[in-house]
Design a protein around this motif. Structure first.
Motif, mmCIF file in Angstrom:
data_model
loop_
_atom_site.group_PDB
_atom_site.id
_atom_site.type_symbol
_atom_site.label_atom_id
_atom_site.label_comp_id
_atom_site.label_asym_id
_atom_site.label_seq_id
_atom_site.Cartn_x
_atom_site.Cartn_y
_atom_site.Cartn_z
ATOM 1 N N LEU A 245 0.456 -1.195 -0.081
ATOM 2 C CA LEU A 245 0.224 -0.136 0.001
ATOM 3 C C LEU A 245 1.252 1.280 0.281
ATOM 4 O O LEU A 245 0.906 1.652 -0.825
ATOM 5 N N ALA A 246 1.845 1.682 0.714
ATOM 6 C CA ALA A 246 2.219 1.994 0.972
ATOM 7 C C ALA A 246 3.498 2.729 -0.509
ATOM 8 O O ALA A 246 3.506 3.898 -0.950
ATOM 9 N N THR A 247 4.181 1.849 -1.712
ATOM 10 C CA THR A 247 4.192 1.340 -2.576
ATOM 11 C C THR A 247 3.645 2.346 -3.885
ATOM 12 O O THR A 247 3.719 3.502 -4.101
ATOM 13 N N GLN A 248 2.302 1.837 -3.227
ATOM 14 C CA GLN A 248 0.903 3.060 -4.740
ATOM 15 C C GLN A 248 0.469 4.442 -3.973
ATOM 16 O O GLN A 248 0.525 5.153 -5.070
ATOM 17 N N LEU A 249 0.824 4.523 -2.075
ATOM 18 C CA LEU A 249 0.473 5.569 -2.175
ATOM 19 C C LEU A 249 1.438 6.567 -2.526
ATOM 20 O O LEU A 249 1.008 7.597 -2.805
ATOM 21 N N ARG A 250 2.720 6.463 -2.504
ATOM 22 C CA ARG A 250 4.134 7.110 -2.079
ATOM 23 C C ARG A 250 4.343 7.348 -4.438
ATOM 24 O O ARG A 250 4.914 8.297 -4.196
ATOM 25 N N GLN A 251 3.581 6.478 -4.616
ATOM 26 C CA GLN A 251 3.898 7.266 -6.384
ATOM 27 C C GLN A 251 2.622 8.057 -6.662
ATOM 28 O O GLN A 251 3.649 8.725 -7.568
ATOM 29 N N GLN A 252 1.908 7.976 -5.835
ATOM 30 C CA GLN A 252 0.468 8.632 -6.438
ATOM 31 C C GLN A 252 1.099 10.567 -4.977
ATOM 32 O O GLN A 252 0.365 11.123 -5.888
ATOM 33 N N ALA A 253 1.281 10.141 -4.287
ATOM 34 C CA ALA A 253 1.457 11.282 -3.778
ATOM 35 C C ALA A 253 2.859 11.387 -2.930
ATOM 36 O O ALA A 253 3.152 10.676 -1.564
ATOM 37 N N PRO A 254 3.986 11.778 -3.315
ATOM 38 C CA PRO A 254 5.718 11.057 -3.280
ATOM 39 C C PRO A 254 5.837 11.663 -1.475
ATOM 40 O O PRO A 254 6.310 11.438 -0.511
ATOM 41 N N GLN A 255 4.974 13.320 -1.091
ATOM 42 C CA GLN A 255 5.144 13.736 0.316
ATOM 43 C C GLN A 255 4.156 12.610 1.141
ATOM 44 O O GLN A 255 4.507 13.663 2.375
ATOM 45 N N LEU A 256 3.242 12.782 1.135
ATOM 46 C CA LEU A 256 2.629 11.669 1.801
ATOM 47 C C LEU A 256 3.634 11.482 3.232
ATOM 48 O O LEU A 256 4.398 10.683 3.542
ATOM 49 N N LEU A 257 2.243 11.872 4.219
ATOM 50 C CA LEU A 257 3.308 10.600 5.262
ATOM 51 C C LEU A 257 1.963 9.709 5.860
ATOM 52 O O LEU A 257 0.892 9.652 5.507
ATOM 53 N N LEU A 258 2.840 8.356 6.065
ATOM 54 C CA LEU A 258 2.444 7.465 6.727
ATOM 55 C C LEU A 258 2.973 7.232 7.489
ATOM 56 O O LEU A 258 3.520 6.862 8.143
ATOM 57 N N ALA A 259 1.564 6.195 8.591
ATOM 58 C CA ALA A 259 1.758 5.757 10.046
ATOM 59 C C ALA A 259 1.372 4.388 9.463
ATOM 60 O O ALA A 259 -0.307 3.808 9.131
ATOM 61 N N THR A 260 1.817 3.319 10.270
ATOM 62 C CA THR A 260 1.301 2.053 10.676
ATOM 63 C C THR A 260 1.179 1.749 12.543
ATOM 64 O O THR A 260 2.125 1.450 12.546
ATOM 65 N N PRO A 261 0.554 0.750 12.768
ATOM 66 C CA PRO A 261 1.117 0.134 13.928
ATOM 67 C C PRO A 261 2.320 -0.683 13.922
ATOM 68 O O PRO A 261 2.204 -0.958 13.048
ATOM 69 N N ALA A 262 1.767 -1.529 15.163
ATOM 70 C CA ALA A 262 2.720 -2.237 15.446
ATOM 71 C C ALA A 262 3.125 -3.372 14.808
ATOM 72 O O ALA A 262 3.921 -4.572 14.790
ATOM 73 N N TRP A 263 1.691 -4.184 14.293
ATOM 74 C CA TRP A 263 1.758 -4.898 13.705
ATOM 75 C C TRP A 263 3.088 -5.315 12.201
ATOM 76 O O TRP A 263 2.744 -6.554 12.114
ATOM 77 N N ALA A 264 2.534 -4.058 11.771
ATOM 78 C CA ALA A 264 3.496 -4.795 10.289
ATOM 79 C C ALA A 264 5.257 -4.124 10.551
ATOM 80 O O ALA A 264 5.923 -3.852 9.474
ATOM 81 N N ALA A 265 5.448 -3.591 11.631
ATOM 82 C CA ALA A 265 7.089 -3.420 12.069
ATOM 83 C C ALA A 265 8.143 -4.267 12.426
ATOM 84 O O ALA A 265 8.249 -4.694 13.585
ATOM 85 N N ALA A 266 8.088 -4.826 11.037
ATOM 86 C CA ALA A 266 9.103 -5.721 10.828
ATOM 87 C C ALA A 266 10.179 -6.279 9.356
ATOM 88 O O ALA A 266 9.693 -5.208 8.473
ATOM 89 N N ASP A 267 10.674 -6.787 9.932
ATOM 90 C CA ASP A 267 11.602 -6.468 8.330
ATOM 91 C C ASP A 267 11.010 -6.660 7.247
ATOM 92 O O ASP A 267 11.611 -5.705 6.600
ATOM 93 N N THR A 268 10.235 -7.274 6.908
ATOM 94 C CA THR A 268 9.221 -7.254 5.655
ATOM 95 C C THR A 268 8.625 -5.787 4.859
ATOM 96 O O THR A 268 8.906 -5.844 3.883
ATOM 97 N N LEU A 269 8.553 -5.414 6.124
ATOM 98 C CA LEU A 269 8.155 -3.545 5.844
ATOM 99 C C LEU A 269 8.771 -3.124 5.275
ATOM 100 O O LEU A 269 8.833 -2.496 4.037
ATOM 101 N N ILE A 270 10.191 -3.262 5.068
ATOM 102 C CA ILE A 270 11.250 -2.073 4.976
ATOM 103 C C ILE A 270 11.870 -3.035 3.588
ATOM 104 O O ILE A 270 11.959 -2.506 2.745
ATOM 105 N N GLU A 271 12.171 -4.813 3.708
ATOM 106 C CA GLU A 271 12.731 -4.852 2.499
ATOM 107 C C GLU A 271 11.610 -4.973 1.243
ATOM 108 O O GLU A 271 12.420 -5.089 0.043
#
Length: 380
Positions: A245-271
């Protein structure tokens, strides 16, 4: 002529008797070897929450390997029996049935609230303790059952992210994309986030819902969330889906601020997210800046064993396993694991004490994080 002394011939009956004694001793030793303590493990290693499951499994495995190296539980080795829930309730219930049939002394997992809500009643009916790793659903709290967990179910990360966006960033409205596949976690998290956001002087605007499947159109979800040009979007979804989702959002709005719960804070998120998740606000259940000997040593052991950095799932699962093993080590003759946990109550985790209430729930801290230069870092 000097007489020659012939070497004595071996006495065959004596040798046979000696061999028989040695063989009997070896057999007795083998028979006397204590049976292993079998613990079940149910985590997702093939579905959309596999990043949680793999890290969680690593944390559990490390704790058991260390315990076995120290002599096991009262001299008995510990054996883990693994099952993959695939983030599928039916598959998870089948996995639980297999482990209950063994039977296992207790079970570890799962990693998500959706699966935990399926398994808690099943293990409770079987009278087998289930030590959850990262399920955070408040719907599982306050039950006199066989389900225990070491993380707080009050969503402190929802409060911290709301305060950051509302008070520190001064935003008045935030849009949300929420995944309903794990709704027993995501809906309560959104409710807590909305309440804290209102207290900070802001509000949730558009809410875009989706249930993940192979046909999920992440680009379309992003377009819907960006329809009124928000300054920030909160993604309440798994690490993999948050990255997509972040990839699609940033393609359409590069300066968009994003946030996500601790549930998603894993290595896969960054990879998987790469540059699209740079600057993302999130949280983890451990303090990255902790320089204590216990935390540094654990971090080094984990990285040496699995060649990857720790994350919330790894540390939480290690803690949960360590707590369960400590209870098994200290239980009284005939005492059930649940009784041992409630009798002892307080256990030392890697960074903090873990204290259970009467229902097997506990409180925990969450630490705000930001993705910076491809790493989780403390916010400035």
């Amino acid at each position: 002529m000097a007489s020659m002394t012939m070497p004595a011939r071996p006495r065959l009956p004596g040798l046979l008797a000696l061999c028989a004694v040695l063989l009997l001793a070896a057999c007795e030793e083998q028979v006397a070897a204590p049976p292993p303590i079998r613990l079940g493990v149910i985590v997702d290693v093939s579905g959309p929450s596999a990043s949680l499951g793999l890290a969680g499994r690593n944390g559990m495995q490390l704790a058991v390997e260390e315990a076995n190296a120290a002599g096991g539980i009262q001299g008995r080795p510990i054996e883990l029996l693994y099952r993959d829930d695939g983030f599928d309730p039916q598959r998870a219930r089948q996995a639980a049935a297999e482990l209950i049939a063994v039977p296992v002394e207790a079970a570890l997992g799962p990693m998500t609230s959706l699966i935990a809500e399926q398994l808690a009643p099943q293990f409770t009916e079987a009278g087998i303790l289930l030590m959850g790793a990262t399920p955070l659903s408040p719907l599982l709290a306050g039950r006199d059952d066989q389900f225990f967990r070491t993380l707080s179910h009050t969503n402190p990360d929802a409060r911290d992210i709301a305060n950051h966006l509302g008070r520190q960033r001064g935003l008045r409205r935030v849009n949300v994309i929420i995944e309903l596949s794990n709704s027993s976690y995501t809906r309560p998290w959104l409710a807590d986030f909305s309440r804290h956001l209102q207290a900070s002087g802001a509000e949730v605007g558009l809410t875009v819902e989706f249930s993940r499947d192979q046909q999920t159109d992440f680009a379309a979800l992003a377009r819907r969330a960006l329809a009124d040009r928000p300054a920030a979007v909160v993604l309440i979804s798994s690490a993999l889906d948050t990255a997509l989702l972040a990839t699609q959002l940033r393609q359409q709005a590069p300066q968009l601020l994003l946030a996500t719960p601790a549930w998603a804070a894993a290595d896969t998120l960054i990879e998987m997210g790469g540059r699209a998740v740079e600057g993302m606000i999130t949280a983890q259940a451990f303090d990255l800046n902790d320089s204590s000997a216990a935390f540094v040593a654990f971090k080094q052991r984990y990285q040496a064993r699995f060649a990857q950095p720790i994350d919330t799932a790894a540390l939480t699962s290690y803690n949960a396993t360590h707590v369960l093993l400590a209870a098994l080590q200290q239980r009284l003759p005939g005492e059930h694991p649940k009784q041992a946990l409630l009798r002892i109550r307080q256990f030392q985790g890697v960074q903090r004490q873990i204290v259970f209430d009467d229902f097997g729930d506990s409180d925990s801290l969450f630490y705000p994080m930001v993705v910076r230069d491809g790493r989780f870092s403390s916010p400035e």
